[in-house]
Design a protein around this motif. Structure first.
Motif, PDB file in Angstrom:
ATOM      1  N   PRO A  70       0.824  -1.218   0.000  1.00  0.00           N
ATOM      2  CA  PRO A  70       0.000   0.000   0.000  1.00  0.00           C
ATOM      3  C   PRO A  70       0.853   1.260   0.000  1.00  0.00           C
ATOM      4  O   PRO A  70       1.923   1.300   0.608  1.00  0.00           O
ATOM      5  CB  PRO A  70      -0.796  -0.130   1.313  1.00  0.00           C
ATOM      6  N   GLN A  71       0.364   2.284  -0.694  1.00  0.00           N
ATOM      7  CA  GLN A  71       1.099   3.537  -0.823  1.00  0.00           C
ATOM      8  C   GLN A  71       0.179   4.708  -0.525  1.00  0.00           C
ATOM      9  O   GLN A  71      -1.039   4.601  -0.582  1.00  0.00           O
ATOM     10  CB  GLN A  71       1.666   3.677  -2.245  1.00  0.00           C
ATOM     11  N   THR A  82      -0.930   8.491   1.675  1.00  0.00           N
ATOM     12  CA  THR A  82      -1.148   9.024   3.015  1.00  0.00           C
ATOM     13  C   THR A  82      -2.520   8.604   3.537  1.00  0.00           C
ATOM     14  O   THR A  82      -3.513   8.691   2.823  1.00  0.00           O
ATOM     15  CB  THR A  82      -1.062  10.564   3.003  1.00  0.00           C
ATOM     16  N   VAL A  83      -2.552   8.143   4.770  1.00  0.00           N
ATOM     17  CA  VAL A  83      -3.813   7.791   5.442  1.00  0.00           C
ATOM     18  C   VAL A  83      -3.972   8.725   6.627  1.00  0.00           C
ATOM     19  O   VAL A  83      -3.109   8.809   7.494  1.00  0.00           O
ATOM     20  CB  VAL A  83      -3.807   6.328   5.917  1.00  0.00           C
ATOM     21  N   ARG A  93       5.250   0.502   9.606  1.00  0.00           N
ATOM     22  CA  ARG A  93       6.239   0.813   8.564  1.00  0.00           C
ATOM     23  C   ARG A  93       6.891  -0.461   8.017  1.00  0.00           C
ATOM     24  O   ARG A  93       7.180  -0.560   6.822  1.00  0.00           O
ATOM     25  CB  ARG A  93       7.309   1.748   9.112  1.00  0.00           C
ATOM     26  N   ALA A 148       4.152  -1.836   5.674  1.00  0.00           N
ATOM     27  CA  ALA A 148       3.819  -0.977   4.522  1.00  0.00           C
ATOM     28  C   ALA A 148       4.782   0.208   4.493  1.00  0.00           C
ATOM     29  O   ALA A 148       4.433   1.314   4.917  1.00  0.00           O
ATOM     30  CB  ALA A 148       2.374  -0.511   4.615  1.00  0.00           C
ATOM     31  N   ASP A 181       5.773   2.151   2.255  1.00  0.00           N
ATOM     32  CA  ASP A 181       5.452   3.286   1.387  1.00  0.00           C
ATOM     33  C   ASP A 181       4.239   4.077   1.869  1.00  0.00           C
ATOM     34  O   ASP A 181       3.737   4.949   1.161  1.00  0.00           O
ATOM     35  CB  ASP A 181       5.209   2.803  -0.053  1.00  0.00           C
ATOM     36  N   LEU A 182       3.774   3.774   3.074  1.00  0.00           N
ATOM     37  CA  LEU A 182       2.634   4.489   3.646  1.00  0.00           C
ATOM     38  C   LEU A 182       3.097   5.640   4.530  1.00  0.00           C
ATOM     39  O   LEU A 182       4.123   5.550   5.197  1.00  0.00           O
ATOM     40  CB  LEU A 182       1.790   3.555   4.506  1.00  0.00           C
ATOM     41  N   CYS A 183       2.319   6.720   4.523  1.00  0.00           N
ATOM     42  CA  CYS A 183       2.517   7.819   5.468  1.00  0.00           C
ATOM     43  C   CYS A 183       1.253   7.927   6.320  1.00  0.00           C
ATOM     44  O   CYS A 183       0.165   8.097   5.784  1.00  0.00           O
ATOM     45  CB  CYS A 183       2.776   9.140   4.739  1.00  0.00           C
ATOM     46  N   ALA A 216      -4.470   1.100   1.121  1.00  0.00           N
ATOM     47  CA  ALA A 216      -3.754   1.870   2.137  1.00  0.00           C
ATOM     48  C   ALA A 216      -4.565   1.968   3.425  1.00  0.00           C
ATOM     49  O   ALA A 216      -4.052   1.722   4.522  1.00  0.00           O
ATOM     50  CB  ALA A 216      -3.428   3.263   1.600  1.00  0.00           C
ATOM     51  N   VAL A 266      -3.880   0.166   7.293  1.00  0.00           N
ATOM     52  CA  VAL A 266      -3.844   0.862   8.581  1.00  0.00           C
ATOM     53  C   VAL A 266      -4.927   0.318   9.502  1.00  0.00           C
ATOM     54  O   VAL A 266      -4.703   0.094  10.704  1.00  0.00           O
ATOM     55  CB  VAL A 266      -4.008   2.380   8.383  1.00  0.00           C
TER      56      VAL A 266
END
Length: 283
Positions: free
Chosen positions: A94-95, A97-98, A119, A122, A124-126, A267, A271
């Motif tokens: 997943p990529q 921003t959440v 992290r 995933a 590539d997640l913010c 994404a 989360v």
């Protein structure tokens, strides 16, 4: 089926006919019987208004018109394969921003300290965490996921709601309490909240030492000897100088709410699943 609405799947007939060289072989390639394959070929020719297939002595081939379209069909097949690969990649990694809204204590003591685990899953997640005490409105796109204490009420039916777990609350005192430590209470506008109700009952009309809507500020006051308070047990390991006095006095439910249009994206689901494991979901 009209010429401008022919589905990509129908153009697989061209590839199957070219590769197999026979109707039975093309049918096997398509996963259908020969009768169905023949019917679909005729339907495609009718929809396009072109003669695409030629059958001679049991062999199946393409006409000149069919071969003109063959390169396009091959290109469509490559793009379809690339699309499936990209979908799998997005699902598995997943990529983006959440946006997560959570009560300050849960954000500080449970969620943010565990972001390293997210992290690893995933990279590539913010995760963007908002700690406003007030409930956000997912219908207004103020967050992708909202973590709330207490069973949600008055929500739009379209929102995705899930119970994550439980949060224990206990009475905390200074490590070296005075003979009569008094109470640190919540503001009067929070009287409906279970932890505030418990303190008001204990006060029996007396004046508290301090009122605050910030459990961390209350815990720091307890640590400095100001009084006792009902606080989330999750705070215990984050504020030196406070001691839990007895078993938890109450428990609150932890819920996660997702926006219906983003709640099923890879994404947000990543989360959400991480949160469910983090809080030890209770069914």
């Amino acid at each position: 089926m009209t010429g401008d609405r022919v589905q990509w799947d129908e153009f697989r007939l061209l590839l199957a006919a070219d590769r197999a060289g026979s109707l039975s072989g093309a049918a096997r390639d398509l996963g259908v019987d020969a009768t169905t394959a023949s019917r679909r070929m005729k339907a495609l020719e009718h929809a396009l208004g072109l003669s695409l297939f030629v059958r001679t002595h049991g062999a199946l081939g393409l006409t000149g018109e069919g071969r003109r379209l063959l390169d396009h069909a091959r290109g469509m097949e490559r793009e379809a394969r690339a699309l499936r690969t990209t979908v799998a990649t997005l699902r598995d990694t997943p990529q983006g921003t959440v946006r997560l809204s959570a009560p300050p204590t849960l954000a500080r003591c449970v969620i943010c300290p565990a972001v390293g685990v997210l992290r690893e899953r995933a990279p590539d997640l913010c995760l963007e965490v908002e700690t406003e005490p007030a409930n956000v409105r997912l219908e207004a796109w103020e967050a992708d996921i909202a973590v709330r204490l207490g069973s949600p009420a008055d929500l739009a039916e379209t929102l995705l709601v899930r119970k994550l777990g439980l949060a224990d609350y206990a009475v905390f005192e200074p490590a070296s309490p005075s003979a009569d430590p008094g109470w640190i209470a919540y503001p009067e506008r929070f009287r409906h909240v279970p932890e505030a109700t418990h303190v008001e009952q204990a006060l029996e009309g007396r004046t508290p030492v301090l009122r605050s809507n910030d459990p961390m500020a209350m815990a720091l006051a307890v640590a400095r000897g100001a009084g006792r308070a009902v606080l989330p047990v999750a705070l215990a390991g984050f504020v030196p100088g406070i001691v839990q006095a007895g078993a938890p006095v109450l428990t609150r439910e932890i819920w996660a709410i997702r926006h219906p249009e983003t709640g099923e994206t890879s994404a947000v689901r990543a989360v959400h699943d991480w949160l469910a494991g983090l809080f030890g979901r209770v069914s």
